[in-house]
Motif scaffolding. Structure first.
Motif, mmCIF file in Angstrom:
data_model
loop_
_atom_site.group_PDB
_atom_site.id
_atom_site.type_symbol
_atom_site.label_atom_id
_atom_site.label_comp_id
_atom_site.label_asym_id
_atom_site.label_seq_id
_atom_site.Cartn_x
_atom_site.Cartn_y
_atom_site.Cartn_z
ATOM 1 N N ASP A 129 -10.639 100.517 67.282
ATOM 2 C CA ASP A 129 -11.017 101.928 67.171
ATOM 3 C C ASP A 129 -10.042 102.688 66.289
ATOM 4 O OD1 ASP A 129 -13.178 101.460 68.792
ATOM 5 O OD2 ASP A 129 -12.234 102.245 70.615
ATOM 6 N N GLU A 130 -8.762 102.448 66.492
ATOM 7 C CA GLU A 130 -7.744 103.136 65.701
ATOM 8 C C GLU A 130 -7.817 102.714 64.231
ATOM 9 O OE1 GLU A 130 -7.387 101.837 68.603
ATOM 10 O OE2 GLU A 130 -6.571 103.415 69.914
ATOM 11 N N TYR A 131 -8.111 101.433 64.011
ATOM 12 C CA TYR A 131 -8.266 100.929 62.649
ATOM 13 C C TYR A 131 -9.408 101.650 61.938
ATOM 14 C CZ TYR A 131 -9.532 97.527 58.977
ATOM 15 O OH TYR A 131 -9.857 96.922 57.785
ATOM 16 N N HIS A 132 -10.531 101.817 62.633
ATOM 17 C CA HIS A 132 -11.665 102.509 62.032
ATOM 18 C C HIS A 132 -11.331 103.971 61.749
ATOM 19 C CE1 HIS A 132 -15.589 104.628 61.932
ATOM 20 N NE2 HIS A 132 -15.954 103.554 61.253
ATOM 21 N N SER A 133 -10.638 104.627 62.660
ATOM 22 C CA SER A 133 -10.257 106.025 62.449
ATOM 23 C C SER A 133 -9.288 106.160 61.279
ATOM 24 C CB SER A 133 -9.609 106.593 63.718
ATOM 25 O OG SER A 133 -10.535 106.634 64.783
ATOM 26 N N MET A 135 -8.818 103.885 58.647
ATOM 27 C CA MET A 135 -9.242 103.365 57.355
ATOM 28 C C MET A 135 -10.737 103.501 57.081
ATOM 29 S SD MET A 135 -6.849 99.936 57.097
ATOM 30 C CE MET A 135 -7.282 99.641 55.390
ATOM 31 N N GLY A 136 -11.535 103.799 58.117
ATOM 32 C CA GLY A 136 -12.967 103.923 57.918
ATOM 33 C C GLY A 136 -13.677 102.595 57.723
ATOM 34 N N LEU A 137 -13.060 101.512 58.185
ATOM 35 C CA LEU A 137 -13.625 100.180 58.043
ATOM 36 C C LEU A 137 -13.835 99.534 59.406
ATOM 37 C CD1 LEU A 137 -11.347 98.891 55.119
ATOM 38 C CD2 LEU A 137 -13.724 99.670 54.924
ATOM 39 N N ASP A 138 -14.588 98.446 59.420
ATOM 40 C CA ASP A 138 -14.858 97.714 60.656
ATOM 41 C C ASP A 138 -13.807 96.620 60.844
ATOM 42 O OD1 ASP A 138 -16.703 96.919 62.934
ATOM 43 O OD2 ASP A 138 -16.692 95.073 61.757
ATOM 44 N N PHE A 139 -13.056 96.702 61.943
ATOM 45 C CA PHE A 139 -11.960 95.763 62.155
ATOM 46 C C PHE A 139 -12.462 94.334 62.308
ATOM 47 C CE2 PHE A 139 -8.993 93.357 64.800
ATOM 48 C CZ PHE A 139 -7.820 93.502 64.068
ATOM 49 N N SER A 140 -13.560 94.136 63.023
ATOM 50 C CA SER A 140 -14.031 92.778 63.288
ATOM 51 C C SER A 140 -14.377 92.055 61.990
ATOM 52 C CB SER A 140 -15.230 92.796 64.238
ATOM 53 O OG SER A 140 -16.320 93.501 63.662
ATOM 54 N N ARG A 141 -14.944 92.777 61.041
ATOM 55 C CA ARG A 141 -15.289 92.157 59.762
ATOM 56 C C ARG A 141 -14.027 91.764 58.998
ATOM 57 N NH1 ARG A 141 -18.661 94.964 54.716
ATOM 58 N NH2 ARG A 141 -17.996 93.458 53.131
ATOM 59 N N THR A 142 -13.074 92.681 58.920
ATOM 60 C CA THR A 142 -11.845 92.373 58.195
ATOM 61 C C THR A 142 -11.089 91.238 58.864
ATOM 62 O OG1 THR A 142 -11.676 94.685 57.476
ATOM 63 C CG2 THR A 142 -9.692 93.333 57.308
ATOM 64 N N ALA A 143 -10.981 91.301 60.191
ATOM 65 C CA ALA A 143 -10.252 90.265 60.913
ATOM 66 C C ALA A 143 -10.916 88.906 60.749
ATOM 67 C CB ALA A 143 -10.133 90.635 62.388
ATOM 68 N N SER A 144 -12.244 88.890 60.707
ATOM 69 C CA SER A 144 -12.959 87.639 60.501
ATOM 70 C C SER A 144 -12.632 87.046 59.131
ATOM 71 C CB SER A 144 -14.465 87.873 60.641
ATOM 72 O OG SER A 144 -15.184 86.692 60.388
ATOM 73 N N ASN A 145 -12.534 87.907 58.128
ATOM 74 C CA ASN A 145 -12.138 87.438 56.791
ATOM 75 C C ASN A 145 -10.734 86.840 56.817
ATOM 76 O OD1 ASN A 145 -14.568 88.358 55.772
ATOM 77 N ND2 ASN A 145 -13.723 90.257 54.936
ATOM 78 N N LEU A 146 -9.831 87.495 57.540
ATOM 79 C CA LEU A 146 -8.471 86.983 57.636
ATOM 80 C C LEU A 146 -8.413 85.672 58.422
ATOM 81 C CD1 LEU A 146 -7.860 89.773 56.474
ATOM 82 C CD2 LEU A 146 -5.903 89.922 58.005
#
Length: 282
Positions: A129-133, A135-146
């Motif tokens: 939630d804090e990540y989205h607030s 950066m405006g991005l979805d954390f699960s998508r970014t984390a999945s890429n990582l």
């Protein structure tokens, strides 16, 4: 600084190139959303001319194809980097991303490059939630890429160093910063972690410190090229409010050695006596 003055008075230590002014994030610590140049892009002709001129660079240098943007949104990024590899043997690539566009295609494309100093991922928070607030991005998508990238690193399919970073909310490292560091170490143990002190982009955003160093600045040994061709004063001049040249009409060598810019390097001047450097805590 003495090493920079010895070798990089005439040619820049680092060249940053914003090939396209486009980003899919809206980070609260970045001036991107306020830029006038959103959507602009450097032409292929200008990019080729920059590479051609840098063939004359006598020393190893960093080439960073990003500024205030998400570079992997430009489909020309990987072909450009391959051209740099082929034509500029002295260039060491620094690659930066917020991670949301790290598709398998892009990861494999970076893996095939040479002379990559690091792939730097600006993550900034490990709480969804804090990540989205922030950066405006979805954390699960970014984390999945990582996760995918980390698997390739563990299998020896990606051998360049990977760094995950967080811009701190205060000058001192907080418990939250330490939690972020621990999270990254646990989930992606093969990645490095870097906690970045906040800076104010020359007053564009309300971050930074009032403690201005009474020294020169290593950023005076760099060129920071925006997507319009305007060369901003430095990486902190996100809006290019203090331009020092235009690569569409001038050579890199000419811009870098403009007397008003060169004298900072030659004289090792204190930033406290030079505007707007006198407002910067970088």
């Amino acid at each position: 600084m003495s090493h920079l003055r010895q070798f990089y008075l005439d040619w820049p230590h680092e060249v940053s190139i914003e090939t396209q002014a486009r980003c899919n994030a809206s980070c609260t610590f970045c001036p991107y959303t306020t830029l006038d140049r959103i959507g602009e892009r450097l032409s292929d002709e200008v990019l080729d001319r920059i590479i051609e001129e840098l063939k004359d660079h006598p020393w190893p240098f960093f080439l960073s194809p990003f500024k205030v943007n998400e570079p992997f949104l430009d489909k020309r990024l990987l072909p450009f980097c391959r051209k740099v590899n082929a034509l500029l043997p002295k260039a060491n690539l620094r690659l930066f991303t917020n991670g949301s566009a790290l598709t398998e295609h892009n990861i494999d494309g970076v893996s095939d490059l040479v002379s990559v100093v690091h792939l730097w991922i600006s993550l900034n928070d490990h709480r969804a939630d804090e990540y989205h607030s922030l950066m405006g991005l979805d954390f699960s998508r970014t984390a999945s890429n990582l996760d995918m990238l980390h698997t390739k690193v563990s299998q020896g399919l990606f051998t360049h160093p990977v760094v995950v970073s967080k811009v701190r909310q205060a000058m001192e490292i907080s418990a939250l910063d330490e939690d972020f560091h621990a999270y990254v170490n646990k989930r992606w143990p093969l990645f490095g972690v870097h906690l970045i002190k906040p800076d104010g982009w020359l007053g564009d955003i309300a971050l930074g410190s009032d403690e201005i160093p009474d020294t020169g600045c290593g950023r005076w040994f760099e060129l920071s090229i925006t997507a319009t061709g305007i060369v901003s004063l430095c990486c902190m001049d996100g809006k290019a409010q203090f331009p020092i040249g235009d690569v569409k009409t001038e050579s890199l060598f000419e811009i870098y050695n403009r007397p008003s810019y060169r004298e900072r390097r030659v004289g090792n001047l204190s930033r406290k006596g030079i505007h707007p450097c006198s407002t910067c805590s970088y």
